[in-house]
Write a protein that holds these residues in place. Sequence first.
Motif, PDB file in Angstrom:
ATOM      1  N   ASN A  15       0.837  -1.202   0.000  1.00 40.60           N
ATOM      2  CA  ASN A  15       0.000   0.000   0.000  1.00 40.60           C
ATOM      3  C   ASN A  15       0.870   1.251   0.000  1.00 40.60           C
ATOM      4  O   ASN A  15       1.809   1.357   0.779  1.00 40.60           O
ATOM      5  CB  ASN A  15      -0.911   0.021   1.227  1.00 40.60           C
ATOM      6  CG  ASN A  15      -1.875  -1.135   1.240  1.00 40.60           C
ATOM      7  OD1 ASN A  15      -2.591  -1.367   0.271  1.00 40.60           O
ATOM      8  ND2 ASN A  15      -1.908  -1.872   2.330  1.00 40.60           N
ATOM      9  N   ASN A  16       0.533   2.181  -0.883  1.00 42.24           N
ATOM     10  CA  ASN A  16       1.283   3.431  -0.988  1.00 42.24           C
ATOM     11  C   ASN A  16       0.705   4.493  -0.055  1.00 42.24           C
ATOM     12  O   ASN A  16      -0.500   4.736  -0.054  1.00 42.24           O
ATOM     13  CB  ASN A  16       1.222   3.971  -2.412  1.00 42.24           C
ATOM     14  CG  ASN A  16       2.458   3.616  -3.200  1.00 42.24           C
ATOM     15  OD1 ASN A  16       3.567   3.558  -2.671  1.00 42.24           O
ATOM     16  ND2 ASN A  16       2.272   3.360  -4.472  1.00 42.24           N
ATOM     17  N   TYR A  17       1.584   5.119   0.699  1.00 45.95           N
ATOM     18  CA  TYR A  17       1.178   6.220   1.567  1.00 45.95           C
ATOM     19  C   TYR A  17       1.986   7.458   1.195  1.00 45.95           C
ATOM     20  O   TYR A  17       3.173   7.368   0.877  1.00 45.95           O
ATOM     21  CB  TYR A  17       1.418   5.860   3.039  1.00 45.95           C
ATOM     22  CG  TYR A  17       0.559   4.721   3.513  1.00 45.95           C
ATOM     23  CD1 TYR A  17       1.010   3.409   3.437  1.00 45.95           C
ATOM     24  CD2 TYR A  17      -0.718   4.951   4.034  1.00 45.95           C
ATOM     25  CE1 TYR A  17       0.224   2.353   3.857  1.00 45.95           C
ATOM     26  CE2 TYR A  17      -1.509   3.900   4.455  1.00 45.95           C
ATOM     27  CZ  TYR A  17      -1.034   2.605   4.357  1.00 45.95           C
ATOM     28  OH  TYR A  17      -1.826   1.566   4.775  1.00 45.95           O
ATOM     29  N   TRP A  18       1.290   8.599   1.252  1.00 46.18           N
ATOM     30  CA  TRP A  18       1.910   9.874   0.874  1.00 46.18           C
ATOM     31  C   TRP A  18       1.806  10.882   2.002  1.00 46.18           C
ATOM     32  O   TRP A  18       0.805  10.911   2.718  1.00 46.18           O
ATOM     33  CB  TRP A  18       1.235  10.446  -0.373  1.00 46.18           C
ATOM     34  CG  TRP A  18       1.398   9.611  -1.598  1.00 46.18           C
ATOM     35  CD1 TRP A  18       0.564   8.634  -2.040  1.00 46.18           C
ATOM     36  CD2 TRP A  18       2.472   9.675  -2.540  1.00 46.18           C
ATOM     37  NE1 TRP A  18       1.048   8.077  -3.195  1.00 46.18           N
ATOM     38  CE2 TRP A  18       2.219   8.708  -3.532  1.00 46.18           C
ATOM     39  CE3 TRP A  18       3.620  10.456  -2.650  1.00 46.18           C
ATOM     40  CZ2 TRP A  18       3.072   8.498  -4.622  1.00 46.18           C
ATOM     41  CZ3 TRP A  18       4.474  10.257  -3.723  1.00 46.18           C
ATOM     42  CH2 TRP A  18       4.202   9.298  -4.696  1.00 46.18           C
ATOM     43  N   GLY A  19       2.803  11.731   2.093  1.00 47.46           N
ATOM     44  CA  GLY A  19       2.718  12.869   2.977  1.00 47.46           C
ATOM     45  C   GLY A  19       1.902  13.965   2.324  1.00 47.46           C
ATOM     46  O   GLY A  19       1.458  13.852   1.179  1.00 47.46           O
ATOM     47  N   GLN A  20       1.735  15.049   3.055  1.00 49.24           N
ATOM     48  CA  GLN A  20       0.908  16.143   2.561  1.00 49.24           C
ATOM     49  C   GLN A  20       1.642  17.026   1.558  1.00 49.24           C
ATOM     50  O   GLN A  20       1.013  17.819   0.853  1.00 49.24           O
ATOM     51  CB  GLN A  20       0.422  17.010   3.747  1.00 49.24           C
ATOM     52  CG  GLN A  20       1.441  18.004   4.282  1.00 49.24           C
ATOM     53  CD  GLN A  20       2.499  17.376   5.197  1.00 49.24           C
ATOM     54  OE1 GLN A  20       2.542  16.158   5.382  1.00 49.24           O
ATOM     55  NE2 GLN A  20       3.354  18.213   5.774  1.00 49.24           N
ATOM     56  N   GLY A  21       2.939  16.878   1.482  1.00 47.25           N
ATOM     57  CA  GLY A  21       3.731  17.674   0.548  1.00 47.25           C
ATOM     58  C   GLY A  21       4.302  18.914   1.200  1.00 47.25           C
ATOM     59  O   GLY A  21       3.680  19.504   2.088  1.00 47.25           O
ATOM     60  N   THR A  22       5.484  19.290   0.769  1.00 46.29           N
ATOM     61  CA  THR A  22       6.106  20.510   1.259  1.00 46.29           C
ATOM     62  C   THR A  22       6.685  21.272   0.068  1.00 46.29           C
ATOM     63  O   THR A  22       7.340  20.682  -0.795  1.00 46.29           O
ATOM     64  CB  THR A  22       7.196  20.206   2.317  1.00 46.29           C
ATOM     65  OG1 THR A  22       7.693  21.430   2.860  1.00 46.29           O
ATOM     66  CG2 THR A  22       8.344  19.387   1.763  1.00 46.29           C
ATOM     67  N   GLN A  23       6.410  22.559   0.024  1.00 41.86           N
ATOM     68  CA  GLN A  23       6.810  23.369  -1.123  1.00 41.86           C
ATOM     69  C   GLN A  23       8.281  23.749  -1.017  1.00 41.86           C
ATOM     70  O   GLN A  23       8.749  24.228   0.026  1.00 41.86           O
ATOM     71  CB  GLN A  23       5.963  24.645  -1.197  1.00 41.86           C
ATOM     72  CG  GLN A  23       6.358  25.595  -2.312  1.00 41.86           C
ATOM     73  CD  GLN A  23       6.005  25.063  -3.682  1.00 41.86           C
ATOM     74  OE1 GLN A  23       4.904  24.555  -3.901  1.00 41.86           O
ATOM     75  NE2 GLN A  23       6.937  25.177  -4.639  1.00 41.86           N
ATOM     76  N   VAL A  24       8.988  23.550  -2.119  1.00 38.41           N
ATOM     77  CA  VAL A  24      10.367  24.018  -2.245  1.00 38.41           C
ATOM     78  C   VAL A  24      10.405  24.982  -3.424  1.00 38.41           C
ATOM     79  O   VAL A  24      10.019  24.619  -4.539  1.00 38.41           O
ATOM     80  CB  VAL A  24      11.344  22.844  -2.481  1.00 38.41           C
ATOM     81  CG1 VAL A  24      12.736  23.376  -2.829  1.00 38.41           C
ATOM     82  CG2 VAL A  24      11.404  21.953  -1.253  1.00 38.41           C
TER      83      VAL A  24
END
Length: 115
Positions: free
Chosen positions: A102-111
């Motif tokens: 199962n793939n899990y993702w974070g919420q993302g962080t802008q660079v």
Amino acid sequence: QVQLVESGGGLVQAGGSLRLSCAASGRIFSFDPVGWYRQAPGHQRELVAIFTERGAAVYAGSVKGRFAISRDNTMKTVYLQMNSLNPEDTAVYYCNRRVLGNNYWGQGTQVTVSS
């Protein structure tokens, strides 16, 4: 349930450095493939760097030699050290962990890298 929390994004000038962190919680295993992807506006999400199930580090060609993936001894936190950043590295960076298929993702962080 697995949760991934990222931190460390921001605005930096070209040539600068940033370090991203991704802390995992929940039912995870030391052999989970884990790493970083990024998505720039108008582009598909792409692999940046990842640890495979066997613990090998794999990098996208565009970041090899500039970025380094690492993790702590608990295997719960993974880092991405980004050096010699350029404007083409501007994107939202996502942490990914595959747990038992199962793939899990974070919420993302802008660079954002300014020229």
